[in-house]
Design an enzyme around this catalytic site. Structure first.
Site, PDB file in Angstrom:
ATOM      1  N   ASP A   1      25.559  -1.111  52.212  1.00  0.00           N
ATOM      2  CA  ASP A   1      24.696  -0.549  51.404  1.00  0.00           C
ATOM      3  C   ASP A   1      23.380  -1.009  51.501  1.00  0.00           C
ATOM      4  O   ASP A   1      23.109  -2.090  52.074  1.00  0.00           O
ATOM      5  CB  ASP A   1      25.392  -0.760  49.954  1.00  0.00           C
ATOM      6  N   ILE A   2      22.340  -0.304  51.081  1.00  0.00           N
ATOM      7  CA  ILE A   2      20.996  -0.580  51.216  1.00  0.00           C
ATOM      8  C   ILE A   2      20.773  -1.526  49.939  1.00  0.00           C
ATOM      9  O   ILE A   2      21.116  -1.288  48.782  1.00  0.00           O
ATOM     10  CB  ILE A   2      20.107   0.511  50.815  1.00  0.00           C
TER      11      ILE A   2
ATOM     12  N   GLU B   1      24.506   4.758  47.921  1.00  0.00           N
ATOM     13  CA  GLU B   1      23.951   4.147  48.959  1.00  0.00           C
ATOM     14  C   GLU B   1      25.067   3.326  49.757  1.00  0.00           C
ATOM     15  O   GLU B   1      24.547   2.418  50.599  1.00  0.00           O
ATOM     16  CB  GLU B   1      22.928   3.325  48.335  1.00  0.00           C
TER      17      GLU B   1
END
Length: 441
Positions: free
Chosen positions: A319-320, A362
């Protein structure tokens, strides 16, 4: 064989011919009439001949009356017998009977009892002078002369034969005359008419007029004209139907082509729509990556294949980093742009068989089939570095972001995709706890 069939058909036609029936009726009526007339003529001849014989018997009475009277008066039986024998010798006399005044037979010669006999009777009386010179008639006997019908038949035999032959000849001649007339004026025209009808083909009635060879304007000529007029009308109707059918066929072809084109276009539209629906059902609308549902569908298939083929399978979770802060600071629109940039950067780095999907806000997941752990770690590092180099330009500043990876491989037979994802998620948590922008496995 064909000729025999044609002859058989013609024979049946002749047997069923109206003209032949008409000729048979005429012949039958005339034959019955001729038979009746012939019988009447024969009967008249019989009666005339019988009357002639009766007249001849009367002449016998007149010529033998006196001799019979004399013999009976003197009771000369020999003389009576002699006269009777003489009469019996006559060709037309078959018997003689003499009865007294009490109807008792006193003398008989020849045949006197037969149902075919007919007779002539007369009385014999003797006149003599009595007192006062008066004549007195004394009844002596009743004489009956017999003749047979066979004699009558014998006399008229030649005449009867002549009558019968004449009737037969007249009948044959009349039949031949009637047959000749009917043949010329009825049989032959009707035969030509029937032959013409049999030769008519409904497929083409043009120039198919029938001629029965009659110049007189009679009923048959009217039938010929009416039939030919009907043929012309039928041909006209047939041509109109052909033209109408051709127009219908042309319109039908055009309609079929148009319908096929519309069906083809509609089929293409449906296929495109189905593909779009399928894509929408399998694709994340923002990033155009596989969605969570499709990720698990493909992932389970790859896991089953890895079990069967004994091939390695690695699952990535990423994920970011600090994505919530980006959303809070720059807004969700910028956050969405960041997600799209991330997806566009990662997709070219993957192999054709890799399954990459957005499974959360995300959060992203990647499945690499038939790839060892070292190769998978190297892929994760390439992706991490490529993402770190992304620069998202805003109006007054540039945004850069990083990602963290957690990786786990398929190891035991009983592991499910959820189990492997859970292990990868734990490694992702470790990467975040250890400072982010890392790959943990």
């Amino acid at each position: 064989m064909k000729n025999k069939l044609l002859m058989h058909k013609k024979t049946e036609a002749v047997e069923k011919s109206i003209a032949i029936k008409l000729l048979n009726i005429i012949f039958g009526v005339y034959f019955c009439f001729t038979v009746v007339i012939t019988i009447i003529q024969i009967h008249i001849e019989l009666e005339d001949s019988k009357q002639v014989i009766i007249t001849e018997l009367g002449s016998v009475e007149r010529s033998n009356y006196l001799s019979l009277e004399q013999a009976l008066w003197v009771l000369d039986n020999k003389q009576v017998a002699s006269i009777a024998d003489g009469l019996i010798q006559l060709q037309f006399v078959t018997g003689l009977s003499i009865k007294d005044d009490k109807n008792n037979v006193i003398f008989s010669r020849g045949i006197v009892s037969n149902k075919h006999l007919f007779s002539h009777q007369f009385k014999i009386s003797h006149s003599h002078i009595v007192d006062n010179s008066k004549l007195k008639a004394i009844h002596l006997a009743d004489v009956e002369l017999f003749s047979d019908n066979s004699i009558v038949f014998e006399r008229i035999k030649t005449r009867v034969i002549s009558i019968i032959v004449s009737a037969i000849v007249k009948t044959v001649l009349l039949w031949m005359i009637i047959f000749g007339v009917l043949k010329k004026y009825l049989f032959r025209p009707l035969s030509k008419f029937v032959d013409g009808i049999e030769k008519v083909e409904l497929a083409s009635l043009r120039n198919k007029a029938i001629s029965i060879g009659i110049k007189e304007n009679n009923e048959l000529k009217v039938i010929e004209k009416s039939f030919n007029s009907m043929l012309l009308h039928l041909e006209s109707q047939r041509m109109q139907l052909i033209s109408h059918d051709e127009k219908l066929l042309e319109a039908s072809c055009r309609y079929s082509e148009e319908l096929e084109r519309k069906v083809e276009d509609r089929t293409k539209e449906l296929l495109i729509s189905n593909e779009k629906l399928k894509s929408l059902s399998n694709t994340d609308p923002l990033t155009a990556l596989n969605n969570r549902r499709y990720f698990f569908e493909l992932g389970n298939k790859l896991l089953a294949m890895a079990r069967r083929q004994k091939k390695p399978l690695v699952v990535f979770m990423c994920d970011i980093d600090f994505f919530k802060k980006i959303n809070d600071k720059y807004g969700h629109a910028v956050g969405d742009d960041i997600l799209v940039s991330f997806a566009e950067t990662v997709s070219p780095l993957l192999r054709e068989g890799d399954v990459f999907a957005r499974i959360g806000g995300e959060e992203f997941a990647l499945i690499s089939f038939d790839s060892g752990l070292d190769d998978s770690v190297a892929l994760a590092e390439r992706i991490r570095q490529a993402v770190a180099n992304i620069k998202h330009h805003l109006t007054d500043e540039t945004i850069q972001f990083t990602i963290s990876f957690g990786m786990a491989s398929y190891q035991t037979e009983n592991e499910s995709l959820d189990d492997i994802l859970h292990k990868a998620d734990i490694k992702l948590y470790q990467a975040k706890e250890s400072g982010r922008n890392k790959v943990c496995f």
